[in-house]
Design a protein around this motif. Structure first.
Motif, short mmCIF file in Angstrom:
data_model
loop_
_atom_site.label_atom_id
_atom_site.label_comp_id
_atom_site.label_asym_id
_atom_site.label_seq_id
_atom_site.Cartn_x
_atom_site.Cartn_y
_atom_site.Cartn_z
N GLN A 77 0.86 -1.18 0.00
CA GLN A 77 0.00 0.00 0.00
C GLN A 77 0.89 1.24 0.00
O GLN A 77 2.10 1.12 -0.12
N ASN A 78 0.32 2.44 0.13
CA ASN A 78 1.13 3.64 -0.07
C ASN A 78 1.13 4.63 1.10
O ASN A 78 1.21 5.82 0.89
N LEU A 79 1.05 4.13 2.33
CA LEU A 79 1.14 4.98 3.51
C LEU A 79 2.32 4.53 4.37
O LEU A 79 2.62 3.34 4.44
N SER A 80 2.95 5.48 5.03
CA SER A 80 4.08 5.13 5.89
C SER A 80 3.62 4.61 7.25
O SER A 80 4.34 3.87 7.91
N ILE A 81 2.41 4.98 7.67
CA ILE A 81 1.83 4.50 8.93
C ILE A 81 0.44 3.98 8.62
O ILE A 81 -0.38 4.70 8.05
N ALA A 82 0.18 2.72 8.98
CA ALA A 82 -1.14 2.14 8.71
C ALA A 82 -1.47 1.06 9.74
O ALA A 82 -0.59 0.49 10.37
N TYR A 83 -2.78 0.81 9.86
CA TYR A 83 -3.32 -0.17 10.80
C TYR A 83 -3.98 -1.30 10.04
O TYR A 83 -4.60 -1.07 9.00
N TYR A 84 -3.90 -2.53 10.62
CA TYR A 84 -4.42 -3.72 9.96
C TYR A 84 -5.19 -4.59 10.95
O TYR A 84 -4.83 -4.67 12.13
N ASN A 85 -6.22 -5.26 10.44
CA ASN A 85 -6.99 -6.20 11.24
C ASN A 85 -6.10 -7.40 11.56
O ASN A 85 -5.45 -7.94 10.66
N VAL A 87 -6.90 -10.43 12.25
CA VAL A 87 -7.39 -11.71 11.77
C VAL A 87 -7.03 -11.93 10.31
O VAL A 87 -6.46 -12.95 9.94
N ASP A 88 -7.35 -10.95 9.45
CA ASP A 88 -7.14 -11.14 8.02
C ASP A 88 -6.15 -10.16 7.40
O ASP A 88 -5.95 -10.15 6.19
N ASN A 89 -5.53 -9.31 8.24
CA ASN A 89 -4.50 -8.36 7.81
C ASN A 89 -5.01 -7.34 6.80
O ASN A 89 -4.24 -6.77 6.04
N LYS A 90 -6.32 -7.09 6.80
CA LYS A 90 -6.90 -6.07 5.91
C LYS A 90 -6.64 -4.68 6.50
O LYS A 90 -6.67 -4.49 7.72
N TRP A 91 -6.43 -3.72 5.62
CA TRP A 91 -6.15 -2.34 6.00
C TRP A 91 -7.35 -1.76 6.74
O TRP A 91 -8.49 -1.87 6.28
N THR A 101 -11.76 0.66 21.64
CA THR A 101 -11.56 -0.18 22.82
C THR A 101 -12.22 -1.52 22.57
O THR A 101 -13.22 -1.62 21.85
N ALA A 102 -11.66 -2.58 23.10
CA ALA A 102 -12.17 -3.94 22.92
C ALA A 102 -12.31 -4.29 21.45
O ALA A 102 -13.31 -4.84 21.02
N SER A 103 -11.29 -3.96 20.67
CA SER A 103 -11.35 -4.17 19.23
C SER A 103 -10.76 -5.49 18.77
O SER A 103 -10.77 -5.79 17.60
N GLY A 104 -10.22 -6.27 19.68
CA GLY A 104 -9.50 -7.46 19.27
C GLY A 104 -8.09 -7.07 18.85
O GLY A 104 -7.59 -6.02 19.26
N ILE A 105 -7.46 -7.87 18.04
CA ILE A 105 -6.08 -7.59 17.64
C ILE A 105 -6.04 -6.60 16.49
O ILE A 105 -6.64 -6.82 15.44
N VAL A 106 -5.35 -5.49 16.71
CA VAL A 106 -5.09 -4.49 15.68
C VAL A 106 -3.58 -4.38 15.55
O VAL A 106 -2.87 -4.28 16.55
#
Length: 152
Positions: A77-85, A87-91, A101-106
């Motif tokens: 992808q094209n960002l220097s800082i990004a967050y992913y799920n 479970v499935d590593n989706k952006w 809060t209580a979002s599971g694994i990020v």
């Protein structure tokens, strides 16, 4: 009365949406791996130079292999800082993503070059906003070749 309630809801929604992930500079404990604003006001990763051993690593290995999926998503992808799920590593979002809060694994991945000019990426499980202290973590050479956020 309904109008005032509607305004209250809209205001609270705006306040929640306008709060970004980073509100102050943050560094990983005991290191100079930081997220801070550049001269244009953009939040960017500001790393320290990496060792020759790390410079040879291009994949998350061993106890950190669970971060490999997020790393691969980040490199494509094209960002220097990004967050992913986790479970499935989706952006999930860029630097302004607020970790619920209580979002599971990020997972968060940060990329930039240090003073040595070598592009590097740090990925880790993140527990909340304004933090770069998550575990496990993986530091590798390389990153997205081009980013649109102005960090490099």
């Amino acid at each position: 009365m309904r109008f005032i309630s509607l305004l209250s809801v809209l205001f609270l929604t705006f306040v929640q949406l306008s709060q970004g992930k980073f509100i102050t500079a943050a560094c990983r404990s005991g290191t100079r791996y930081c997220v801070q604003r550049n001269s244009q006001g953009t939040w960017c990763y500001s790393p320290e130079a990496i060792s020759a051993t790390t410079a040879a690593m291009t994949a998350c290995q061993g106890d950190h292999v669970e971060l490999q999926g997020a790393l691969q998503s980040h490199l494509n992808q094209n960002l220097s800082i990004a967050y992913y799920n986790g479970v499935d590593n989706k952006w999930l979002g860029g630097v302004d993503y607020s970790v619920p809060t209580a979002s599971g694994i990020v997972r968060m991945c940060l990329s930039n070059s240090a003073g040595d000019g070598m592009l590097q990426t740090l990925c880790f499980n993140v527990a909340g906003d304004n933090s770069v202290d998550g575990f496990p973590f993986c530091l590798v050479a390389g990153g997205p070749p081009v980013v649109s956020d102005g960090c490099y």
